[in-house]
Design a protein around this motif. Structure first.
Motif, PDB file in Angstrom:
ATOM      1  N   SER A 101     -37.077  50.432  72.238  1.00 53.73           N
ATOM      2  CA  SER A 101     -37.968  50.228  73.603  1.00 53.73           C
ATOM      3  C   SER A 101     -39.173  50.477  73.303  1.00 53.73           C
ATOM      4  CB  SER A 101     -37.313  51.366  74.516  1.00 53.73           C
ATOM      5  OG  SER A 101     -38.472  51.981  75.239  1.00 53.73           O
ATOM      6  N   LEU A 102     -39.605  51.397  72.312  1.00 57.58           N
ATOM      7  CA  LEU A 102     -41.003  51.530  71.816  1.00 57.58           C
ATOM      8  C   LEU A 102     -41.699  50.227  71.053  1.00 57.58           C
ATOM      9  CD1 LEU A 102     -43.062  53.899  72.377  1.00 57.58           C
ATOM     10  CD2 LEU A 102     -42.550  54.518  70.131  1.00 57.58           C
ATOM     11  N   ASN A 103     -40.654  49.718  70.072  1.00 50.39           N
ATOM     12  CA  ASN A 103     -41.102  48.354  69.665  1.00 50.39           C
ATOM     13  C   ASN A 103     -41.414  47.374  70.361  1.00 50.39           C
ATOM     14  OD1 ASN A 103     -41.156  49.116  66.437  1.00 50.39           O
ATOM     15  ND2 ASN A 103     -39.023  49.300  66.493  1.00 50.39           N
ATOM     16  N   ASN A 104     -40.515  47.202  71.316  1.00 54.66           N
ATOM     17  CA  ASN A 104     -40.735  46.242  72.359  1.00 54.66           C
ATOM     18  C   ASN A 104     -41.860  46.470  73.112  1.00 54.66           C
ATOM     19  OD1 ASN A 104     -38.320  44.896  71.386  1.00 54.66           O
ATOM     20  ND2 ASN A 104     -37.070  45.698  72.865  1.00 54.66           N
ATOM     21  N   LEU A 105     -42.416  47.529  73.454  1.00 54.20           N
ATOM     22  CA  LEU A 105     -43.619  47.805  74.272  1.00 54.20           C
ATOM     23  C   LEU A 105     -45.007  47.559  73.529  1.00 54.20           C
ATOM     24  CD1 LEU A 105     -43.997  49.546  76.923  1.00 54.20           C
ATOM     25  CD2 LEU A 105     -44.674  51.576  75.514  1.00 54.20           C
ATOM     26  N   ALA A 106     -44.920  47.357  71.964  1.00 56.25           N
ATOM     27  CA  ALA A 106     -45.909  47.277  71.224  1.00 56.25           C
ATOM     28  C   ALA A 106     -46.533  45.811  71.342  1.00 56.25           C
ATOM     29  CB  ALA A 106     -45.601  47.189  69.652  1.00 56.25           C
ATOM     30  N   SER A 107     -47.872  45.660  71.444  1.00 55.72           N
ATOM     31  CA  SER A 107     -48.260  44.350  71.383  1.00 55.72           C
ATOM     32  C   SER A 107     -47.999  43.425  70.163  1.00 55.72           C
ATOM     33  CB  SER A 107     -49.875  44.357  71.410  1.00 55.72           C
ATOM     34  OG  SER A 107     -50.435  45.275  72.582  1.00 55.72           O
ATOM     35  N   TRP A 108     -47.953  44.325  69.091  1.00 54.39           N
ATOM     36  CA  TRP A 108     -47.343  43.585  67.934  1.00 54.39           C
ATOM     37  C   TRP A 108     -46.561  44.459  66.965  1.00 54.39           C
ATOM     38  CZ3 TRP A 108     -50.289  44.068  63.381  1.00 54.39           C
ATOM     39  CH2 TRP A 108     -51.925  44.144  63.492  1.00 54.39           C
ATOM     40  N   GLN A 109     -45.838  44.169  65.997  1.00 55.85           N
ATOM     41  CA  GLN A 109     -45.111  44.975  65.182  1.00 55.85           C
ATOM     42  C   GLN A 109     -45.531  44.685  63.823  1.00 55.85           C
ATOM     43  OE1 GLN A 109     -40.854  45.330  65.926  1.00 55.85           O
ATOM     44  NE2 GLN A 109     -41.298  44.525  68.147  1.00 55.85           N
ATOM     45  N   LEU A 110     -46.014  45.531  63.068  1.00 49.63           N
ATOM     46  CA  LEU A 110     -46.547  45.274  61.662  1.00 49.63           C
ATOM     47  C   LEU A 110     -45.493  45.977  60.575  1.00 49.63           C
ATOM     48  CD1 LEU A 110     -48.927  44.710  59.751  1.00 49.63           C
ATOM     49  CD2 LEU A 110     -49.843  47.056  60.156  1.00 49.63           C
ATOM     50  N   SER A 111     -45.252  44.830  59.672  1.00 49.92           N
ATOM     51  CA  SER A 111     -44.435  45.118  58.430  1.00 49.92           C
ATOM     52  C   SER A 111     -45.334  45.295  57.462  1.00 49.92           C
ATOM     53  CB  SER A 111     -43.343  44.104  58.395  1.00 49.92           C
ATOM     54  OG  SER A 111     -42.621  44.006  57.020  1.00 49.92           O
ATOM     55  N   LEU A 112     -45.238  46.168  56.559  1.00 49.51           N
ATOM     56  CA  LEU A 112     -45.882  46.560  55.481  1.00 49.51           C
ATOM     57  C   LEU A 112     -45.134  45.718  54.234  1.00 49.51           C
ATOM     58  CD1 LEU A 112     -46.867  50.125  55.798  1.00 49.51           C
ATOM     59  CD2 LEU A 112     -48.237  48.539  56.012  1.00 49.51           C
ATOM     60  N   SER A 113     -43.834  45.253  54.439  1.00 50.01           N
ATOM     61  CA  SER A 113     -42.983  44.681  53.448  1.00 50.01           C
ATOM     62  C   SER A 113     -41.679  44.718  54.165  1.00 50.01           C
ATOM     63  CB  SER A 113     -43.041  45.702  52.319  1.00 50.01           C
ATOM     64  OG  SER A 113     -41.943  45.620  51.520  1.00 50.01           O
ATOM     65  N   PRO A 114     -40.741  43.735  53.537  1.00 50.88           N
ATOM     66  CA  PRO A 114     -39.402  43.891  54.078  1.00 50.88           C
ATOM     67  C   PRO A 114     -38.763  45.241  53.478  1.00 50.88           C
ATOM     68  CG  PRO A 114     -39.722  41.962  52.787  1.00 50.88           C
ATOM     69  CD  PRO A 114     -41.233  42.673  52.548  1.00 50.88           C
ATOM     70  N   LEU A 115     -39.006  45.836  52.610  1.00 50.30           N
ATOM     71  CA  LEU A 115     -38.393  46.972  52.105  1.00 50.30           C
ATOM     72  C   LEU A 115     -38.721  47.981  52.964  1.00 50.30           C
ATOM     73  CD1 LEU A 115     -39.680  46.767  48.402  1.00 50.30           C
ATOM     74  CD2 LEU A 115     -37.495  46.135  49.170  1.00 50.30           C
ATOM     75  N   THR A 116     -37.896  48.975  53.228  1.00 53.87           N
ATOM     76  CA  THR A 116     -38.039  50.320  54.095  1.00 53.87           C
ATOM     77  C   THR A 116     -38.393  51.542  53.006  1.00 53.87           C
ATOM     78  OG1 THR A 116     -35.996  49.653  55.298  1.00 53.87           O
ATOM     79  CG2 THR A 116     -36.830  51.979  55.324  1.00 53.87           C
ATOM     80  N   PHE A 117     -39.581  51.902  53.550  1.00 58.54           N
ATOM     81  CA  PHE A 117     -40.176  53.108  52.975  1.00 58.54           C
ATOM     82  C   PHE A 117     -40.057  54.264  53.761  1.00 58.54           C
ATOM     83  CE2 PHE A 117     -43.178  49.461  52.271  1.00 58.54           C
ATOM     84  CZ  PHE A 117     -42.823  49.142  50.852  1.00 58.54           C
ATOM     85  N   PRO A 118     -40.036  55.618  53.058  1.00 60.96           N
ATOM     86  CA  PRO A 118     -40.119  56.687  53.706  1.00 60.96           C
ATOM     87  C   PRO A 118     -41.283  56.878  54.652  1.00 60.96           C
ATOM     88  CG  PRO A 118     -39.790  57.314  51.545  1.00 60.96           C
ATOM     89  CD  PRO A 118     -40.173  55.753  51.783  1.00 60.96           C
ATOM     90  N   HIS A 119     -41.341  57.550  55.795  1.00 63.21           N
ATOM     91  CA  HIS A 119     -42.429  57.564  56.710  1.00 63.21           C
ATOM     92  C   HIS A 119     -43.728  57.923  56.202  1.00 63.21           C
ATOM     93  CE1 HIS A 119     -42.693  61.890  57.500  1.00 63.21           C
ATOM     94  NE2 HIS A 119     -41.106  61.874  57.427  1.00 63.21           N
ATOM     95  N   GLU A 120     -43.557  58.897  54.950  1.00 66.20           N
ATOM     96  CA  GLU A 120     -44.831  59.373  54.497  1.00 66.20           C
ATOM     97  C   GLU A 120     -45.498  58.337  53.687  1.00 66.20           C
ATOM     98  OE1 GLU A 120     -44.335  63.539  52.563  1.00 66.20           O
ATOM     99  OE2 GLU A 120     -42.158  63.164  53.124  1.00 66.20           O
ATOM    100  N   ILE A 121     -44.604  57.573  52.830  1.00 63.89           N
ATOM    101  CA  ILE A 121     -45.397  56.492  52.185  1.00 63.89           C
ATOM    102  C   ILE A 121     -45.899  55.291  53.088  1.00 63.89           C
ATOM    103  CG2 ILE A 121     -44.643  54.614  50.588  1.00 63.89           C
ATOM    104  CD1 ILE A 121     -43.083  56.727  48.858  1.00 63.89           C
TER     105      ILE A 121
END
Ligand SMILES: C[S@@+](CC[C@H](N)C(=O)[O-])C[C@H]1O[C@@H](n2cnc3c(N)ncnc32)[C@H](O)[C@@H]1O
Length: 145
Positions: A101-121
């Motif tokens: 729901s939050l992702n859908n609310l966003a004007s755009w969704q930004l990917s830093l990479s297709p890999l999943t990182f820990p939130h800290e990184i």
């Protein structure tokens, strides 16, 4: 040139690793005006509720999501430059990620990479990319192609 004081980061969860904190602090010193608001981690729904409470209507919401849109650093710098100093709030999820729901609310969704990182990184990478975008728009020597 980018006006960094128009950007804010909302991030869920603490930075526990000293080396990540040091990296974040180093880049934040180079980005005066960038606000980082940290939210206590909780259930995904409570996190969503807290985020919705603190964002205002005139903010342009960008959620960080590995499945979002990806850019080269130059493309990201141009996209930010073309947003004409709009107030942009970047949102980074916690260990369980952001709700759809939050992702859908966003004007755009930004990917830093297709890999999943820990939130800290993810936080460190986003801040570094904002610094890189700033230097690209200034024509500084930090970004080399
Ligand atoms: C550990 S990840 C959460 C992974 C979770 N499986 C999910 O569904 O989102 C924590 C947060 O870091 C950010 N993140 C991690 N990898 C990312 C990437 N490649 N691009 C953009 N954001 C990322 C996202 O905001 C994500 O919610």
């Amino acid at each position: 040139m980018l006006n960094i004081s128009h950007y804010k980061i909302i991030a869920i969860g603490k930075i526990r690793k000293k080396w990540i904190q040091e990296g974040i602090e180093m880049y934040l010193k180079r980005l005066p005006g960038l606000e980082v608001k940290e939210i206590k981690d909780s259930t995904q729904l409570k996190e969503e509720h807290t985020i919705k409470e603190i964002i205002s209507k005139n903010e342009f919401l960008v959620t960080l999501n590995e499945n979002g849109q990806s850019f080269t650093s130059k493309q990201l710098a141009t996209k930010l430059l073309n947003s004409h100093n709009q107030n942009i709030t970047f949102v980074i999820g916690g260990a369980s990620g952001l709700t759809s729901s939050l992702n859908n609310l966003a004007s755009w969704q930004l990917s830093l990479s297709p890999l999943t990182f820990p939130h800290e990184i993810a936080r460190l990478l986003l801040i570094e990319q904002l610094y890189r975008a700033k230097t690209i728009t200034q024509g500084g020597p930090y970004h080399k192609e």
